[in-house]
Structure formats: C-alpha cells, structure tokens
Design an enzyme around this catalytic site. Structure first.
Site, PDB file in Angstrom:
ATOM      1  CD  GLU A  78      -6.608   5.663   2.742  1.00  0.00           C
ATOM      2  OE1 GLU A  78      -5.656   5.552   3.532  1.00  0.00           O
ATOM      3  OE2 GLU A  78      -6.442   5.787   1.510  1.00  0.00           O
ATOM      4  CG  ASP A 125      -2.235   0.732   0.977  1.00  0.00           C
ATOM      5  OD1 ASP A 125      -2.228   1.677   0.165  1.00  0.00           O
ATOM      6  OD2 ASP A 125      -3.249   0.377   1.588  1.00  0.00           O
TER       7      ASP A 125
END
Length: 626
Positions: free
Chosen positions: A512, A307
């Site tokens: 997020e 990521d």
C-alpha cells in the site's frame, strides 16, 4: 387453584416452545427458491440482527461470545493477522469454526462469512503456494492460466476453512509510483479485462440460467471473490495511494470501469469500494457510482464492502465525525462495513441513524438482502462449518507446479547480450564456476513481496519455497561450482575466475502507501552489486520488483536483463528459463520508462518515449544442450 394455574401455564409455555422448535422455516429449506428464503429470513430479523449482518470485525477482537452477543455477520484477517505464528490449516479451521458456532447459536442461526486477502495465492497462510503478483501475471496475457490460479487459490483458502477472498484487484495502474502497482495486471484496460477470468476460477463458471449481476459461487471447493478497488484507484495523481483520480468521465469509464462490467457479468459476489477519490469525491461516499452506476445500471446484486476503516476516511482527518461517515457511506450504497475493531461504536451509530430515519430502513434492508443473497448462494446455510478434508490442498505439489509455470510465463527478457549476434541467454548448465550474487538471490520473502504471511512482507524464509540460488544449484551440472556472495567486492571478483554471473536484485517488500515512491530507483546495495559484478564478469541481472524501476544507468554495463516481477515461492521457474529448459515468452504489460520525469506515461500518450515500450519482450528458444 393458584398452583394449578401456574402449572397449567408452565405446560402451555413448554408446548409453545416445542412448537417453535419444530416450526418449519422456509429460509432453512434448501429446496425453496433463494428469494423466498431471503424474504422469509428478512421478515424474522430485528434491526439489531440486520445491523449485525452489515458489520465485519477483525479476528483479533472476535470470539464465539462476541459473534453471539453482537450478531456479527462477517470476520476478516487484516494483513498478517493469523491465529498463531506459522498456524497450521487445522488451527485456522478450528478458529473459523469456533466463530461459526457462535454465529449459529444465535436466535436465527445465520452463518457468518470469513474474508482474507488471498491476493497471490493464500498468501497469509504459512506453507501456501504463493503465485506471482498481478504485475507479473498480466505479462502472460493468458486467461486460461489465470483461471487455473484462481481455482488453486480457492482450494488453498478452503483448506484453512475460509470462504471469501478480497481479490482480485482489477485496478489499472497508470503510474508505477503507486505503491500498489504490483497488484495491478497492466496499464492497459484490455489486459485487466482479460485477467478477470480469475473470478470464475475462484467462484466457478456461471451457468446459462444465471441472472444478470447475480453473485455466483459454485460449491464447497470455491470461494466468494471481491473485485477491488471500485473505482479508479490506479489512476491517482502522482500515483499517491488513496489519492484522487483527476480525470474526465470518458477516461474513468473507458479506462478504469470496463473490468468491473466484466466482473459483474461473471458473477462476482462482492465489490470493495476504494479509499481513493474521483475528482475530490471519496469513493466510499460516491452514491452516483456505487448505487447509481454499479447497482442500478450494471444490475450488480452482490454486496459492496468497505475497505479497512474505509468509511472513517470519508472525513479529513479520518474518524473526525464518525456519525457522518456512517451516514454518508451507508447511504452511498456500502452494504458491509469493515470496521474492524470499534464494532460497538459502529453498531450504535448505525442503529441511531436508522431509528431516527437518517438512513431509510429500505437502505438497510437492501444491504442485508445482498449479504444474505451471497451467503445463500455459497451454500453457507447448508454447510456452515469448514471441512478438514480440504487441508491436503494447502501448498500441494500440483499448485506449486502451476505457480512455477506462471513464473516462467511472466518473465520478460529486456536485453540479451551486448550485441544481437552474441546473446548470453540461455545460460549453459555445464560451466567451471559461476557466481550468484545480489540481495534477492537467496530470499523467498523478497521473491514474494508484500501481502505474504506478514502484511508488509519480509526478507528471508518467510514461508516455504524455492529461492533462485537453490534453484540454480539444483539445475546446473553436478560438476559446476556455484559460488554465492551477496555483495562481492572487486578483490573477490578478481581473485576468482567465473564463467558468468547471475545478479538478483530489486525492491524490498512493501504494501500500500508504504510502497509509494517518487524516484523508483533500485535501493542499495543493488546498484553497487551490479556495478561491481557486471564490470568484471559476464552477467545477467534478474530484477525482482513489482513495477518498472530506473535501469537506464546500468544498461550498458550488463549483458542481459530479465524483469522477473515478484515471482512468489517458486524461484525454480526463473531458473527454468535462464538455463533454457523453457524459452522467454513474456511481453511487457506496462511501459518501462527512461526517467521518472516522464511519468505518468502510458501506451498511446502523445509524449510516449519509453526505454522499453508496452508489449516489448525478447524471446529465446528452449534448448537441451549444456
């Protein structure tokens, strides 16, 4: 004699150069079997070229010159990173091709791959079709629809020259306090497994002769997919983004792993490691699960990507010991590293570790082989440059019609009338005067949520689309007066005589960890609008949110309640069902709690006491009457 020797040497060098140029290279021959092409190319590659393939950088630091100098294997757009504001497809393609020309001008001419978060349609591109986020799509339980959405997304991504998406998110969200819960299809692993049909939509349907675990991307109208985030990101303690999932092996492999098994079987090209940990062990450093289970047991043959700065977070604080992070991440089985900015630091660090045998050359070769396998599978060596003829697909009407259908099927009717004998929905199209109110009634940006043009999303007309207000105005009888007041006071309500009101409220966009919430309440002025309007007028409340929110305090006040999730650009789909052109069919794909004190609470738990249980959803019959 000296002059003659020099001349002879120059002639010989010219001949050798000409022979080299004309040399037959197996890896450039599409008629050769893939493994032969990979082996031939691997034999020709230097360590520098191999490490370049393992490096993914952000577009803002990329250039034709950087691609050539550092032999970069991949570029990405971070959230909201675009060539220019409201960039056209042609602008995107020109950028992508410029980087590609840099990659192709290197000694071996290995094409690079461009990745982007097309998580609910090609959501970074202005003017693209934005589909409902996954929390809404899970409600449909319709794998055929999901596959069509994948195919449409692939075409729109290709319309901007891009060949790779960091999607789908196949997290199983077990706690709606998690800020990424809207990226999850359901709390139920079986629904998430069903929704992995988006992968053959994005990539194409695997053929009967496909090898187990091999990546599959069928042609220039498809794109490489990425199942994420491996593994357990939806089960963290208190729903904390990037937190630790504290569960047994039985629960990890029974709840969070099954969709990855299915994704590998369906030929997913790449898998992204999760920021989160499992019982305190960072997934980016979990060799047992990345190499041991995913690569060795499941036989996954695509590549594993980190990521965003994911290996940095192996240490606490992040980047505290970057050399160790590179060592731990690569040896765990990460093949491509999303750097994304400090690429020279990564390249230098990885080069040092390989040269000094801290990372075996066999590990580096495995990573590069996997990356090349995906690129060969995609046909990048034969068709490295983007095709301008694909531009027509971005935001096309066919895709908008598909998104509108997805919106209709994703709506869940939670309440219809203050008594079962007097339902409010469907609403009549012919009325004297109706009120549309609420912070979310006239905002495409709010409908779409996060990951839309900008990383965190935004309000207003962030992209082209249809708001719920404009859809109401278009749908009702021409003689019906539609009054819009975002947050009407009681004086306004008393001075008007409304037949009914549509109140559209919900969460502001977020992405997020910015969406992590311990209270899950509707922010003001939503509650005030509900109280004022529904205390004076018959009302249906349409909730725009990525997850269940606290609604129990308002239930007795309102007449009807619709969970519309984050429907995307096609607000007309909401209105199609409110006014009865289509019936409500959606069933909750996650439990609707009474109080956050109950969380986490999922179907099957011994303390299960929801406001609306998993699978709940009232239905209505379509009507043509007005």
């Amino acid at each position: 004699m000296g002059k003659f020797s020099v001349l002879l040497m120059m002639v010989m060098m010219w001949c050798w150069a000409s022979m080299a140029e004309g040399e037959y290279m197996l890896y450039k021959d599409p008629k050769q079997p893939q493994n032969i092409r990979i082996n031939d190319l691997m034999k020709r590659m230097s360590l520098e070229e191999k490490i370049g393939q393992m490096t993914q950088i952000e577009r803002s630091v990329a250039s034709k010159e950087v691609m050539k100098k550092y032999l970069i294997g991949s570029v990405l757009s971070g959230g909201g990173s675009t060539p220019s504001k409201h960039a056209t497809p042609k602008t995107w393609i020109n950028m992508v091709n410029d980087f590609q020309n840099g990659a192709l001008s290197t000694r071996l001419g290995i094409p690079y791959i461009y990745g982007i978060d097309a998580v609910h349609g090609h959501s970074a591109a202005y003017g693209a079709t934005i589909f409902p986020h996954n929390s809404g799509l899970g409600v449909t339980r319709d794998p055929v629809l999901i596959k069509k959405i994948g195919a449409a997304t692939a075409l729109e991504v290709r319309a901007t020259g891009i060949q790779y998406t960091f999607a789908p998110c196949i997290a199983v969200c077990r706690d709606p306090r998690w800020g990424r819960c809207y990226e999850s299809y359901s709390e139920d692993p079986e629904i998430v497994r069903l929704m992995t049909e988006i992968i053959p939509g994005l990539q194409g349907e695997i053929t009967d002769d496909s090898k187990k675990g091999a990546p599959f991307v069928n042609g220039q109208q498809k794109i490489a997919a990425c199942a994420k985030h491996y593994v357990g990101d939806g089960g963290t303690h208190l729903g904390e983004n990037t937190g630790s999932t504290m569960i047994s092996s039985k629960k990890m492999f029974g709840i969070h792993m099954p969709a990855y098994n299915d994704s590998v079987v369906k030929g997913v090209a790449t898998i992204m490691a999760s920021y989160s940990s499992w019982n305190g062990v960072k997934m980016h450093a979990n060799r047992k699960l990345v190499t041991g289970y995913l690569k060795n047991k499941l036989k996954f043959k695509g590549f594993v990507i980190s990521d965003w700065q994911g290996i940095d977070s192996i240490t606490d604080p992040p980047h505290a010991n970057y050399t160790y992070s590179i060592l731990a991440g690569i040896n765990a089985g990460i093949d491509m590293v999303m750097v994304p900015y400090n690429y020279t630091e990564f390249i230098d660090g990885l080069t040092y570790l390989v040269k000094n045998k801290f990372i075996p050359m066999s590990r580096t070769d495995d990573a590069v082989r996997r990356i090349l396998r995906v690129k060969f599978t995609m046909g990048l060596f034969e068709n490295p440059l983007a095709d301008y003829s694909m531009i027509k697909y971005l935001g096309c009407q066919e895709h908008r019609d598909l998104a509108r259908e997805a919106v209709r099927k994703s709506l869940v009717l939670l309440k219809n009338g203050k008594s079962s004998t007097k339902p409010l929905l469907p609403l009549p199209k012919r009325a004297s005067k109706i009120l549309v109110a609420g912070s979310h009634a006239n905002s495409v940006g709010y409908q779409c949520g996060g990951w839309t043009v900008e990383w965190q999303g935004s309000s207003g007309n962030v992209t082209t689309g249809t708001t719920i207000l404009s859809a109401v105005e278009k749908t009702v009888d021409p003689n019906t007066q539609v009054i819009y007041n975002e947050n009407p006071n009681r004086h306004f309500l008393k001075s008007n005589s409304f037949d009914f009101a549509i109140v559209v409220v919900g969460e502001p966009p977020y992405t997020e960890g910015f969406g992590d919430s311990l209270n899950l309440t509707i922010p003001e002025p939503g509650p005030s609008t509900i109280k004022n309007v529904c205390g004076s007028v018959k009302c249906v409340v349409v909730l725009i949110a990525g997850r269940p929110l606290v609604v129990q305090p308002f239930i007795d006040t309102i007449d009807a309640l619709v969970a519309a999730w984050l429907p995307g650009t096609e607000g007309q789909g909401v209105v199609d069902v409110l006014f009865g052109d289509y019936g409500f069919t959606g069933k909750l794909a996650r439990t609707w709690f009474k109080s956050v004190d109950q969380l986490p609470m999922n179907v099957g738990d011994p303390h299960y006491d929801p406001l609306y249980p998993f699978g709940f959803g009232l239905t209505t019959t379509p009507t043509k009457t007005t």
